[in-house]
Design a protein around this motif. Sequence first.
Motif, PDB file in Angstrom:
ATOM      1  N   TYR A 106       0.820  -1.216  -0.068  1.00 34.56           N
ATOM      2  CA  TYR A 106      -0.122   0.187   0.119  1.00 34.56           C
ATOM      3  C   TYR A 106       0.659   1.264   0.001  1.00 34.56           C
ATOM      4  O   TYR A 106       0.578   2.307  -0.537  1.00 34.56           O
ATOM      5  CB  TYR A 106      -1.030  -0.081   1.099  1.00 34.56           C
ATOM      6  N   LEU A 109       2.073   7.757   5.866  1.00 31.31           N
ATOM      7  CA  LEU A 109       0.335   7.696   5.571  1.00 31.31           C
ATOM      8  C   LEU A 109      -0.251   6.639   6.377  1.00 31.31           C
ATOM      9  O   LEU A 109       0.226   5.730   6.743  1.00 31.31           O
ATOM     10  CB  LEU A 109       0.400   7.596   3.900  1.00 31.31           C
ATOM     11  N   ARG A 110      -1.542   6.939   6.555  1.00 23.95           N
ATOM     12  CA  ARG A 110      -2.304   5.889   7.315  1.00 23.95           C
ATOM     13  C   ARG A 110      -3.132   5.378   6.402  1.00 23.95           C
ATOM     14  O   ARG A 110      -3.627   5.756   5.239  1.00 23.95           O
ATOM     15  CB  ARG A 110      -3.506   7.016   7.996  1.00 23.95           C
ATOM     16  N   LYS A 149      10.385   8.208  12.257  1.00 23.78           N
ATOM     17  CA  LYS A 149       9.287   7.355  12.006  1.00 23.78           C
ATOM     18  C   LYS A 149       8.767   6.349  13.215  1.00 23.78           C
ATOM     19  O   LYS A 149       7.623   6.324  13.720  1.00 23.78           O
ATOM     20  CB  LYS A 149       9.620   6.428  10.702  1.00 23.78           C
ATOM     21  N   ILE A 158      -2.537   6.253  22.651  1.00 21.38           N
ATOM     22  CA  ILE A 158      -3.913   5.122  22.877  1.00 21.38           C
ATOM     23  C   ILE A 158      -3.899   4.164  23.945  1.00 21.38           C
ATOM     24  O   ILE A 158      -4.968   4.111  24.396  1.00 21.38           O
ATOM     25  CB  ILE A 158      -3.714   4.478  21.415  1.00 21.38           C
ATOM     26  N   GLN A 200      -8.828   8.043  21.582  1.00 23.79           N
ATOM     27  CA  GLN A 200     -10.289   7.420  21.603  1.00 23.79           C
ATOM     28  C   GLN A 200      -9.832   6.013  22.071  1.00 23.79           C
ATOM     29  O   GLN A 200      -9.210   5.278  21.580  1.00 23.79           O
ATOM     30  CB  GLN A 200     -10.631   7.219  20.278  1.00 23.79           C
ATOM     31  N   PHE A 249      -5.173  -0.572  19.439  1.00 30.29           N
ATOM     32  CA  PHE A 249      -4.490  -0.598  18.265  1.00 30.29           C
ATOM     33  C   PHE A 249      -4.069  -1.823  17.406  1.00 30.29           C
ATOM     34  O   PHE A 249      -3.924  -2.908  18.320  1.00 30.29           O
ATOM     35  CB  PHE A 249      -3.273   0.339  18.055  1.00 30.29           C
ATOM     36  N   PHE A 282       1.731  -0.460  13.963  1.00 31.75           N
ATOM     37  CA  PHE A 282       2.023   0.002  15.320  1.00 31.75           C
ATOM     38  C   PHE A 282       2.519  -1.095  16.421  1.00 31.75           C
ATOM     39  O   PHE A 282       3.676  -0.927  16.965  1.00 31.75           O
ATOM     40  CB  PHE A 282       0.458   0.553  16.242  1.00 31.75           C
TER      41      PHE A 282
HETATM   42  C1  UGA Z   1      -0.124   4.271  11.382  1.00 32.32           C
HETATM   43  C2  UGA Z   1       0.226   5.960  11.435  1.00 32.32           C
HETATM   44  O1  UGA Z   1      -1.019   6.412  11.985  1.00 32.32           O
HETATM   45  C3  UGA Z   1       0.862   6.518  10.192  1.00 32.32           C
HETATM   46  O2  UGA Z   1       1.198   7.724  10.471  1.00 32.32           O
HETATM   47  C4  UGA Z   1       1.957   5.485   9.765  1.00 32.32           C
HETATM   48  O3  UGA Z   1       2.451   5.706   8.537  1.00 32.32           O
HETATM   49  C5  UGA Z   1       1.633   3.951   9.580  1.00 32.32           C
HETATM   50  O4  UGA Z   1       0.866   3.625  11.121  1.00 32.32           O
HETATM   51  C6  UGA Z   1       2.825   3.163   9.361  1.00 32.32           C
HETATM   52  O5  UGA Z   1       3.543   2.914  10.093  1.00 32.32           O
HETATM   53  O6  UGA Z   1       2.756   2.610   8.228  1.00 32.32           O
HETATM   54  P1  UGA Z   1      -2.395   3.106  10.383  1.00 32.32           P
HETATM   55  O7  UGA Z   1      -1.571   1.937  10.918  1.00 32.32           O
HETATM   56  O8  UGA Z   1      -2.920   3.001   9.131  1.00 32.32           O
HETATM   57  O9  UGA Z   1      -1.102   4.033  10.353  1.00 32.32           O
HETATM   58  O10 UGA Z   1      -3.511   3.450  11.408  1.00 32.32           O
HETATM   59  P2  UGA Z   1      -4.110   4.437  12.434  1.00 32.32           P
HETATM   60  O11 UGA Z   1      -5.004   5.310  11.639  1.00 32.32           O
HETATM   61  O12 UGA Z   1      -2.753   5.011  13.128  1.00 32.32           O
HETATM   62  O13 UGA Z   1      -4.405   3.314  13.525  1.00 32.32           O
HETATM   63  C7  UGA Z   1      -3.770   2.478  14.257  1.00 32.32           C
HETATM   64  C8  UGA Z   1      -4.678   1.859  15.139  1.00 32.32           C
HETATM   65  O14 UGA Z   1      -4.977   2.687  16.229  1.00 32.32           O
HETATM   66  C9  UGA Z   1      -6.053   1.248  14.707  1.00 32.32           C
HETATM   67  O15 UGA Z   1      -6.263   0.068  14.978  1.00 32.32           O
HETATM   68  C10 UGA Z   1      -6.971   2.245  15.047  1.00 32.32           C
HETATM   69  O16 UGA Z   1      -8.318   1.744  15.445  1.00 32.32           O
HETATM   70  C11 UGA Z   1      -6.417   2.431  16.497  1.00 32.32           C
HETATM   71  N1  UGA Z   1      -6.786   3.834  17.229  1.00 32.32           N
HETATM   72  C12 UGA Z   1      -6.664   4.952  16.800  1.00 32.32           C
HETATM   73  C13 UGA Z   1      -7.444   3.674  18.325  1.00 32.32           C
HETATM   74  O17 UGA Z   1      -7.425   2.668  19.027  1.00 32.32           O
HETATM   75  N2  UGA Z   1      -7.497   4.982  19.155  1.00 32.32           N
HETATM   76  C14 UGA Z   1      -7.174   6.100  18.413  1.00 32.32           C
HETATM   77  O18 UGA Z   1      -7.734   7.201  19.042  1.00 32.32           O
HETATM   78  C15 UGA Z   1      -6.644   6.146  17.260  1.00 32.32           C
END
Ligand code: UGA
Length: 438
Positions: A10, A151-152, A205, A216, A252, A257, A262
């Motif tokens: 991706y 990127l997310r 990173k 989180i 949240q 996560f 992560f």
């Molecule tokens: C994350 C980072 O946000 C990106 O900046 C990074 O580039 C990416 O990892 C990576 O290393 O490639 P991503 O894994 O797509 O991106 O998802 P996030 O939107 O960050 O969410 C990660 C997890 O945390 C999800 O399971 C989400 O449900 C959870 N989450 C997020 C929570 O439980 N609470 C929150 O408040 C936010």
Amino acid sequence: MRMTVIGTGYVGVVHAATMADLGHEVLGTDIDEERIAALSSGTPPVYEPGLQELLQRTVASGRLRFTTDVASAARFAPAHFVCVGTPQQPGAKRADVRSVEAVVDALAPHLGPGDLIVGKSTVPVGTAARLAERLRRTAPQAGLAWNPEFLREGFAVQDSAAPERIVVGVTSEHDEEVLRELYAPMLRVGVPFFRTDPSTAELVKVASNSFLATKISFINAMAEVCDAAGADVIMLAQAVGADSRIGPRFLQPGLGFGGSCFPKDIRGFMARAEELGVGGAVAFLDEVDAINTRQRTRTVELTGRLVGGSFADANVAVLGAAFKPDSDDVRDSPALAVAESIRRRGARVRVHDPEALDNARSAAPGLQYTLDVPKACEDADVVLHLTAWPEYRAIDPAALAPLVRRPTVVDARHTLDADRWREAGWSLHAPGRPQPGE
Ligand code: UGA
């Protein structure tokens, strides 16, 4: 300019298409022939909002092409972005960087003076320096830089086109110049550009992901305390997040996560810090990881209590399999982990997800799957809301109630309208929030 992208996961596909959209001539490569064939006809390998349109537009423009031949890619352009995976090593916390090394080795014999390899993959700090040393042996005049990707999933297209920052770890003015030129359209509209050394870029990173994961787990730890104290974690998060130094985002509470980044990044960071003799500095990440895993166990235990202590003969409906909404990714998905754990304890588990069913089916073949929410909930003793897809908010709880055996729902993501569900006769449980009348 001409550039290549090696690895079309991706990150790679989105980066390749975004750069082609900016006007560059981009050649993407991958060892997966099927994927390359699909990409060449404009079909993305993953579900990502906006990606199909972007891909089709850039492929049709002729500026984005794909090949499986890395040697021809190496000769095609002076700049090569490495976007291959760095998974967690089985049985260890450390990241496996063998794919990145293999790409550098494959490119090296074809590189000339001024050519540049740009790493985007998430790697342990020190990898770029080690790879540069390796590159010097075969291509002494080529450069190596590190340019992490932030990127997310679910927002990858917009994050890639309008990043909040560009970080480049370089060792020469020339390499910085090449990257400034490639990103020129973004720099012109004011995207902050950080030039660092490669080690700092690598660390930016993992430090960013570690911070977000910690935020989180912090709020999920507070949810546990709220449960014990009869307090409300949602109100707590709102009030704590109103402090501009803290901020409401990534605060949240819920099931925690997951995903491909992560969990693996914080573990890889701990392993690398230990190697560097500073394990103690990031030992707190072990606790961040443990708190995160505990949210899954807590949800399984709560479900067990709600079905009367035994999972045998219980029907459990699961809403959501993806690790987060707007994604079909089930890698280390908290939702799927909970569903599997409940199934292993003897319950019949039926899972709904709007996008992730194919991936879920191959990752967890023992579960039952359906694309129909009412069907998932038929005769359920408990409905678990585990991934915050917006369409679950739109469910009419009154229409769903007659289908289930017992109108009991666990809102592990805190996005359902609790009052509406309770008014429709449901007993709604949200970890970290008191039950009415408690
Ligand atoms: C994350 C980072 O946000 C990106 O900046 C990074 O580039 C990416 O990892 C990576 O290393 O490639 P991503 O894994 O797509 O991106 O998802 P996030 O939107 O960050 O969410 C990660 C997890 O945390 C999800 O399971 C989400 O449900 C959870 N989450 C997020 C929570 O439980 N609470 C929150 O408040 C936010």
